[in-house]
Every structure is written in structure tokens, then in C-alpha cells.
Write an enzyme that holds these catalytic residues in place. Structure first.
Site, PDB file in Angstrom:
ATOM      1  N   ASN A  23       0.802  -1.218   0.000  1.00  0.00           N
ATOM      2  CA  ASN A  23       0.000   0.000   0.000  1.00  0.00           C
ATOM      3  C   ASN A  23       0.836   1.270   0.000  1.00  0.00           C
ATOM      4  OD1 ASN A  23      -2.380  -1.460  -0.084  1.00  0.00           O
ATOM      5  ND2 ASN A  23      -2.647  -1.480   2.129  1.00  0.00           N
ATOM      6  N   ARG A  92      -6.553  -0.558  -8.831  1.00  0.00           N
ATOM      7  CA  ARG A  92      -7.169   0.476  -7.996  1.00  0.00           C
ATOM      8  C   ARG A  92      -6.222   1.649  -7.782  1.00  0.00           C
ATOM      9  NH1 ARG A  92     -12.065   2.417  -6.821  1.00  0.00           N
ATOM     10  NH2 ARG A  92     -11.988   3.675  -4.945  1.00  0.00           N
ATOM     11  N   CYS A 116      -9.976  -4.682  -6.288  1.00  0.00           N
ATOM     12  CA  CYS A 116     -10.894  -5.623  -5.637  1.00  0.00           C
ATOM     13  C   CYS A 116     -12.275  -5.002  -5.471  1.00  0.00           C
ATOM     14  CB  CYS A 116     -10.354  -6.023  -4.261  1.00  0.00           C
ATOM     15  SG  CYS A 116      -8.779  -6.896  -4.303  1.00  0.00           S
ATOM     16  N   PRO A 122     -15.757   5.181  -3.709  1.00  0.00           N
ATOM     17  CA  PRO A 122     -15.726   6.248  -4.704  1.00  0.00           C
ATOM     18  C   PRO A 122     -14.479   7.102  -4.567  1.00  0.00           C
ATOM     19  CG  PRO A 122     -17.233   6.803  -2.923  1.00  0.00           C
ATOM     20  CD  PRO A 122     -16.799   5.383  -2.686  1.00  0.00           C
ATOM     21  N   ASP A 124     -14.669  10.298  -5.033  1.00  0.00           N
ATOM     22  CA  ASP A 124     -15.216  11.650  -4.889  1.00  0.00           C
ATOM     23  C   ASP A 124     -14.309  12.549  -4.053  1.00  0.00           C
ATOM     24  OD1 ASP A 124     -17.232  10.339  -6.133  1.00  0.00           O
ATOM     25  OD2 ASP A 124     -18.784  10.738  -4.643  1.00  0.00           O
ATOM     26  N   LEU A 125     -13.728  12.004  -2.974  1.00  0.00           N
ATOM     27  CA  LEU A 125     -12.875  12.822  -2.111  1.00  0.00           C
ATOM     28  C   LEU A 125     -11.629  13.285  -2.844  1.00  0.00           C
ATOM     29  CD1 LEU A 125     -13.081  10.844   1.259  1.00  0.00           C
ATOM     30  CD2 LEU A 125     -14.266  12.956   0.662  1.00  0.00           C
ATOM     31  N   ASP A 306      -7.832  -4.432   6.319  1.00  0.00           N
ATOM     32  CA  ASP A 306      -7.073  -5.391   5.511  1.00  0.00           C
ATOM     33  C   ASP A 306      -6.659  -6.633   6.295  1.00  0.00           C
ATOM     34  OD1 ASP A 306      -7.266  -3.920   3.222  1.00  0.00           O
ATOM     35  OD2 ASP A 306      -5.192  -3.229   3.189  1.00  0.00           O
ATOM     36  N   ILE A 328     -15.343  -0.341   7.378  1.00  0.00           N
ATOM     37  CA  ILE A 328     -14.689   0.357   6.266  1.00  0.00           C
ATOM     38  C   ILE A 328     -15.240  -0.120   4.929  1.00  0.00           C
ATOM     39  CG2 ILE A 328     -12.474   1.024   5.271  1.00  0.00           C
ATOM     40  CD1 ILE A 328     -12.784   1.825   8.209  1.00  0.00           C
TER      41      ILE A 328
END
Length: 419
Positions: A23, A92, A116, A122, A124-125, A306, A328
Site C-alpha cells: 500500500n 485500484r 478488488c 468512490p 469523490d474525495l 485489511d 470500512i
């Protein structure tokens, strides 16, 4: 078709090293586009997400050398070319190219990101932050275009309506070369955010507050090359620790930062897992009776979403009843029917996972539906009596570096086969 075949029930022992954080690296690689010289990343995991990012970068014009766990990236030749299709759609983390290309060129046209299927995630942020900094958003078929119409990005005060790791990192990347000051409030606090900020600061950026909920970025005119060590992958570490507790006969997990795993370790302590925490490793003993617990995920420093799925097989060995609530990603329950297929007393009830144990699992044909569900099925297969076949393994290879080799070195009977 590729699949993983496990003959379970073997007691595992030995030492396993954690690779660099997936990540982090999926953001670090796009962030190098902002540099005007070579950036070297050490500790890069051997995962397919990295392969895809390297391909995308090379298509854009970057020159990349890869040797072992090191990536040498020369971004000087990167061009702002539209990339509406291809690997950019399946990844992603491809949304980090929006921040880096906006920061360097003031525009970007890319296909919408994939990854995934974990329910609504979204962007959007991200878009709200880019718009606050002066970018416009338009859609062209299945791709999205961001542009500043020839003007540089401008610093802005940005409040994240919800805590988002991706949006926080993307805003940091975009703001690093913007005019003026950007302040992110209600920022995510994950270690991977600190890692990205550390890289950018070593490139000459001025970023303060990473790891807190208020991050300040003073934009600079240019960023130079540097060398950076990727932090250890706390999710991979947690996965191997959970596996060691479930089926190990004494396993040492190395290259671990305990401070990144405190909420996870606290739950293992509550279960009664016996382990010894050392400076950069955790030794997990062979376990006896464990106690069932209930878990609720939350943003860092809470229990990581995760790690919810990789922990589930260990929970199934515990005595009593427990539950898992993922606040989440609501759809992170696809591993449940697969574990039930293996004989687990586990189900979903009102958006919550409920289980009862202890369970003796039996090998079965199962399907990985996402990255962490795949990790859970690997652990379950190692625990089970008999043969387990896992299909859809591309999800697993996206995020776990050399997983077959690592588990084989511990004594697992596991192989990747092609049919």
C-alpha cells in the site's frame, strides 16, 4: 488457468521475512513522476501490482531498471499521454497517477480505476480535493480527464468528509508542487501516508504532519531524485503472524514494525496467543487453547480492515463465539461462504460476520474473490486436513510477494500450478 494447491495439516516452523509495503509502493511509484531526476526505491515487493505500475510508467515514457527488490526510476521522459484503457483500468492504485500528472503537467486523462470489489469506494474525495486546487473534471467514455487549463495547481484548505488513505495520499502528491500552502484536515493517519511523505520530503517537498489528522504542504517549484527504503508491509506481517498462530510450531516473522500493528497484536493478546515481540521481529509460539473475540475495524490506529480476513481462519480455531464487523468495506465478507465450504461454523448476520469454534477444516475447492480473502483461504488451506484448491489466485499474487516460496520454506505443501 492458474490455481494454488495445498495439502494441509502440516505443522510449520522457521523464519519468514516481510516484504515492502504494497500500500506504500503503489503510491510511491506514481509519485516519482514529480522528480526531475532518478529515484531509487529499495524493498519493492515482487507483486503483480508493481508489475502493472512499471508497465504503465514505461508506457508513459519512464526508464525503469529492476534488480532484486530495487527499482531505479528515471521519470524525465514521462509524457502526459491519455491512457483510457489497459492495465490502468484493472488497478485500484492507478488513481495516484491523477495526483502526480496533475502536479507535473496540470492535466491527466486516465481510465477509471479497478481493483478488488469491496463495495463502494468512490474517488469523490480525490476529485473534491483536486477541484479545490483548481482542476476541472470531465468524463470521456470510460475515462476521466482532469485539467487546470494551463494554470498551476493552487494550494487550498481541504477537509476530508471521511477518513480516506487514498484521497489523503493523492492530495499530498498533487499539492507537493502546487502554488502556496495546502492544508488537509481529517486526514488519514496510516504509516503508508508517512512513507509517501518521507519520499517526497527527501525529494525536496515541504510536508508536515503526516501521521496526524492535519497535514500541511508548502508547494515547491521542483523536486529532485533520491533513494528511499519502503517500509515493511504491516498487512503481510499480520497475515504471517495469524498463520503462525493458527498452524505454526514456532515461527519468527522478521522485518516487522510493532508500532504499526499494535491494535492487531492487542486482539491476539486478548485471544491468548503466545508470542515474543523483539526489535524488528515477532516470534510466535505453538499455541494451545485460544479464546474467541469480537473485532470491529476502524481507520488507523484502529484494527485494519485489511487484516480482518487474514485473521478469520485463526479465529476459527478459538473456543467460543465471536464476531467481525467491518466498518470500512461492507462487502468484505466474500471469504465467509468459502470457509463454510471447508466446514467452518461461520456466517453473516445483519452485515456482521459471526463464528463459533473451535473448528476442524477440511480441504475443498474454493475461490479467492479479492486479495485479502485469498490470503484467508491460503491460511485455511494450510490448517485443513486434505487437499485445497484455490482458484482466482491473481488476486493473491497482487499483494503477497513470493508467497509460495515463503510458505514452502516453512514446511508447507503448497504449489502454484497452471492448467
Amino acid at each position: 488457468m492458474r490455481k494454488i494447491i495445498i495439502n494441509g495439516g502440516k505443522q510449520l516452523t522457521g523464519e519468514v521475512a516481510v516484504s515492502g509495503a504494497k500500500n506504500s509502493v503503489v503510491a510511491l511509484i506514481p509519485a516519482t513522476i514529480l522528480a526531475d531526476d532518478v529515484v531509487v526505491l529499495d524493498g519493492v515487493p515482487a507483486i503483480s501490482d508493481v508489475d502493472s505500475l512499471v508497465d504503465i510508467m514505461e508506457t508513459m515514457g519512464a526508464k525503469i531498471k529492476r534488480y532484486g527488490e530495487t527499482l531505479e526510476i528515471d521519470p524525465c521522459g514521462v509524457k502526459d499521454i491519455p491512457m483510457p484503457y489497459g492495465k490502468i483500468n484493472s488497478l485500484r492504485a492507478s488513481y495516484y497517477f491523477y495526483g502526480s500528472l496533475l502536479g507535473r503537467y496540470g492535466q491527466a486523462t486516465l481510465g477509471l480505476p479497478g481493483g478488488c470489489d469491496l463495495g463502494p469506494r468512490p474517488i469523490d474525495l480525490h476529485l473534491k480535493a483536486f477541484e479545490a486546487m483548481g482542476a476541472s473534471v470531465s468524463y470521456e467514455g470510460d475515462s476521466m480527464r482532469l485539467a487546470t487549463n494551463g494554470k498551476p495547481l493552487q494550494g487550498a484548505n481541504i477537509y476530508m468528509d471521511t477518513v480516506s488513505v487514498g484521497a489523503t495520499i493523492n492530495t499530498i502528491i498533487a499539492a507537493a508542487k502546487a502554488n502556496g500552502r495546502t492544508v488537509i484536515e481529517n486526514a488519514a493517519r496510516e504509516p503508508e501516508i508517512i512513507d509517501v511523505a518521507t519520499l517526497l520530503n527527501n525529494m525536496g517537498a515541504h510536508i508536515r504532519g503526516a501521521g496526524t489528522d492535519v497535514i500541511t504542504i508548502e508547494g515547491v517549484k521542483s523536486l529532485h531524485g533520491t533513494r528511499h527504503q519502503v517500509i515493511p508491509d504491516r498487512i503481510e506481517a499480520g497475515t504471517y503472524i495469524a498463520m503462525a498462530a493458527a498452524i505454526g510450531r514456532g515461527i519468527k516473522v522478521t522485518n516487522v514494525l510493532y508500532e504499526h500493528l499494535e491494535s492487531f497484536i492487542a486482539k491476539l493478546d486478548e485471544m491468548g496467543v503466545r508470542m515474543t515481540v523483539e526489535e524488528d521481529s515477532i516470534f510466535v509460539e505453538e499455541q494451545e487453547r485460544l479464546k474467541a473475540v469480537s473485532i470491529k475495524t476502524s481507520p488507523y490506529p484502529g484494527f485494519a480492515t485489511d487484516l480482518q480476513q487474514p485473521l478469520t481462519p485463526l479465529l476459527l480455531t478459538a473456543e467460543g463465539n465471536g464476531s467481525l464487523l467491518d466498518t470500512i468495506y461492507e462487502k468484505r465478507v466474500n471469504h465467509v461462504p468459502e470457509l463454510a465450504r471447508m466446514g467452518a461454523n461461520i456466517s453473516t448476520l445483519g452485515g456482521k460476520i459471526v463464528y463459533s469454534g473451535p473448528n476442524q477444516l477440511s480441504g475443498a475447492p474454493v475461490k479467492a474473490t479479492d486479495l485479502r480473502a485469498g490470503a484467508a483461504l491460503v491460511i485455511a488451506g494450510l490448517m485443513a486436513e486434505g487437499r485445497t484448491e484455490i482458484t482466482n489466485i491473481e488476486f493473491i499474487l497482487r499483494g503477497y510477494s513470493n508467497i509460495i516460496e515463503k510458505l514452502t520454506s516453512l514446511g508447507a505443501d503448497i504449489q502454484l500450478v497452471e492448467e
